[in-house]
Design a protein around this motif. Structure first.
Motif: not given
Length: 60
Positions: A29-45
């Motif tokens: 799960a962490i590896a998948v998250m690291l592969a995502q763009p920062a904007d997508r991670v921020r939006l999900m947060g």
């Protein structure tokens, strides 16, 4: 203030249990998250935060 500390402790317990019970899945799960763009991670947060605040508001 006590409710906030209890909520933080509960979040730590749940996250710790996830890492203890499913270490390989958590690594994936962490590896998948690291592969995502920062904007997508921020939006999900922001989305997860909003859902959490909404649930607290409904339950209180």
């Amino acid at each position: 203030m006590e409710d906030l500390l209890i909520a933080l402790a509960l979040a730590m317990a749940i996250e710790g249990a996830a890492y203890a019970l499913f270490p390989d899945s958590m690594r994936r799960a962490i590896a998948v998250m690291l592969a995502q763009p920062a904007d997508r991670v921020r939006l999900m947060g922001v989305a997860v935060c909003a859902v959490g605040v909404g649930l607290v508001w409904l339950l209180r």
